[in-house]
Write an enzyme that holds these catalytic residues in place. Structure first.
Site, PDB file in Angstrom:
ATOM      1  N   HIS A 161       0.836  -1.220   0.000  1.00 54.75           N
ATOM      2  CA  HIS A 161       0.000   0.000   0.000  1.00 54.75           C
ATOM      3  C   HIS A 161       0.868   1.266   0.000  1.00 54.75           C
ATOM      4  O   HIS A 161       0.412   2.328   0.420  1.00 54.75           O
ATOM      5  CB  HIS A 161      -0.952   0.032   1.200  1.00 54.75           C
ATOM      6  CG  HIS A 161      -1.684  -1.256   1.431  1.00 54.75           C
ATOM      7  ND1 HIS A 161      -2.924  -1.519   0.887  1.00 54.75           N
ATOM      8  CD2 HIS A 161      -1.326  -2.375   2.118  1.00 54.75           C
ATOM      9  CE1 HIS A 161      -3.308  -2.736   1.254  1.00 54.75           C
ATOM     10  NE2 HIS A 161      -2.348  -3.274   1.990  1.00 54.75           N
ATOM     11  N   GLU A 221      10.482   8.651 -16.524  1.00 61.84           N
ATOM     12  CA  GLU A 221       9.113   9.106 -16.812  1.00 61.84           C
ATOM     13  C   GLU A 221       8.669   8.661 -18.208  1.00 61.84           C
ATOM     14  O   GLU A 221       7.514   8.275 -18.416  1.00 61.84           O
ATOM     15  CB  GLU A 221       9.039  10.631 -16.714  1.00 61.84           C
ATOM     16  CG  GLU A 221       9.265  11.158 -15.306  1.00 61.84           C
ATOM     17  CD  GLU A 221       9.433  12.666 -15.303  1.00 61.84           C
ATOM     18  OE1 GLU A 221       8.439  13.369 -15.086  1.00 61.84           O
ATOM     19  OE2 GLU A 221      10.553  13.141 -15.541  1.00 61.84           O
TER      20      GLU A 221
END
Ligand code: ARG
Length: 461
Positions: free
Chosen positions: A157, A291
């Site tokens: 998480h 990216e």
């Protein structure tokens, strides 16, 4: 003027817009080497089968070699009026050898021709992707060996969960890439049947030898059904699906690099070679390569979904819709190749910031599970109860804003009187990772063994 290849029953040529929508030469010109290879195999077979006389075969072969040379040296003119690479090559061949060139298309159609060319291109590309993925695995396994004991937080998480090692994290991607390579190879196995000789859709009445052309082009066998041969683009879909899954893996890693290189995390440093600066903010080092790897997964998945949608409603056999297999495939597979190369470069250069990762591994009560396991082991407590006791200790520490290892024993004993000094040993992150010795666990000795196993299996570059 009507088309020289098929214009017999046409009185006039196509509308300007028709030519524009119909032409594929702008993108299928990259199939020129495959197209010529296929034609050379086809004409040799026509000769061997006695369908063409030796002198015609020789003339066509010499002409094809000339065309091949012109394409290689850049003098070949790709003319949109000729629609696609198949007709462009044949048209040039006709100029060079005269009407004999027209015999090359005996027992062949552009439908089986393009299916063959595409398979050859995708096959070469899958082989190259497999080799590049192996190279990235090598870079990751080398990094894993170096950092088998470099402690970092493991997350679930994106919350600190349990300490792991940086090497273990790298090896997780080596496993993923291993499966990706398995998919590239599986796709290649199913791809490797030759459609040449299926002709337009029904086969041919000429006594061709499809086994000979299949063998000459490195295929395992000819395809067994002529309709399927020209209607099938599974091989492109499978290659794109395998590429998409691999791109997803690279994108997840790229995302981690973007997060980890932020000032807030500062877990790793990328080299100057794989970062860029800002034109306004002098302090910036942007992880652009990571990216872009993350972003390119979008177009790779887009090519897969695009082609699935093109194919899903097509009746058998060939429809011109299938010409749309090319741009997405020609874009997506080289994009993955670039991503694999960029990732390998980033990994080889990157430096983990060990002290920051170690500090982070110890924060957020990441060794709470070690404490619970200790209660189970040393006090014979059922795990559920140990979980509860540990939760109370975490609550106590958190109320005081300190780590578990900073809680005095007296305070701990108010929660569980049987706790002893020995518990402090399991609260350190190094001890935590060292204790994870189960097969596949993060213990440095395991990580080192797994990295060595992979490096041996991969062999030298
Ligand atoms: N350029 C076409 C393609 O890529 C070649 C096959 C054309 N076949 C046809 N029947 N018009 O699909």
């Amino acid at each position: 003027m009507s088309n020289r290849m098929w214009g017999g029953r046409f009185a006039s040529g196509p509308a300007e817009i028709m030519e524009e929508i119909n032409a594929s030469i702008g993108f299928d010109k990259r199939l020129a080497p495959q197209d010529i290879r296929g034609s050379l195999a086809h004409v040799a077979m026509l000769g061997a089968a006695g369908i063409l006389p030796p002198e015609d075969v020789a003339a066509i072969q010499a002409g094809l070699k000339t065309v091949e040379g012109e394409i290689a040296d850049g003098s070949f003119v790709f003319d949109r009026a000729l629609e696609d690479i198949h007709m462009a090559v044949e048209s040039r061949l006709t100029t060079i050898v005269g009407p004999t060139a027209g015999r090359l298309h005996t027992a062949r159609s552009r439908n089986d021709q393009v299916a063959t060319d595409m398979r050859l291109w995708v096959r070469d590309t899958l082989d190259a992707l497999d080799a590049q993925a192996a190279d990235l695995q090598r870079a990751l396994a080398e990094t894993a060996l170096k950092h088998a004991g470099t402690v970092m937080p493991g997350f679930t998480h994106l919350q600190s969960a349990q300490p792991v090692t940086f090497g273990h994290h790298c090896l997780a991607y080596v496993e993923m890439l291993g499966r990706d390579r398995g998919r590239f190879r599986d796709a290649r196995v199913r791809l490797n049947e030759c459609p040449l000789g299926a002709a337009a859709l029904a086969g041919t009445s000429f006594p061709i030898d499809r086994h000979a052309t299949a063998a000459a082009l490195g295929f395992d066998r000819p395809t067994a059904n002529s309709l399927d041969s020209v209607a099938d683009r599974d091989f492109a879909l499978e290659a794109l699906a395998a590429a998409s899954i691999c791109a997803i893996h690279l994108s997840r890693f790229a995302e981690e690099l973007v997060v980890w290189t932020s000032a807030q995390f500062n877990f790793v440093r990328l080299s100057d070679g794989y970062t860029t600066g800002s034109s306004i903010m002098p302090q910036k080092r942007n992880p652009d390569a990571a990216e872009l790897v993350r972003a390119k997964s979008g177009r790779i998945i887009g090519a897969l979904t695009g082609l699935m949608i093109v194919m899903k409603g097509l009746p058998l056999a060939y429809s011109k819709d299938m010409q749309e297999d090319k741009e997405g495939t020609f874009d997506a597979l080289p994009a993955l190749s670039l991503c694999l190369a960029a990732m390998a470069g980033m990994v080889r250069d990157l430096e983990p910031v060990a002290e920051v990762m170690k500090r982070a591994a110890g924060s957020g009560y990441a060794t709470a599970t070690d404490l619970a396991d200790w209660l189970v082991r040393e006090l014979n407590m059922p795990f559920r109860e140990a979980h509860h006791v540990t939760g109370r200790l975490v609550g106590l520490a958190s109320a005081q804003g300190i780590g578990l290892e900073a809680l005095p024993l007296a305070a701990m004993r108010e929660v569980e009187p049987r706790l002893t000094d020995a518990v402090y040993a399991v609260l350190g992150v190094e001890n935590s990772v060292a204790s994870r010795t189960s097969y596949g666990g993060t213990a440095p000795a395991n990580v080192r063994a797994q990295a060595e196993r992979w490096l041996a299996a991969l062999g030298p570059a």
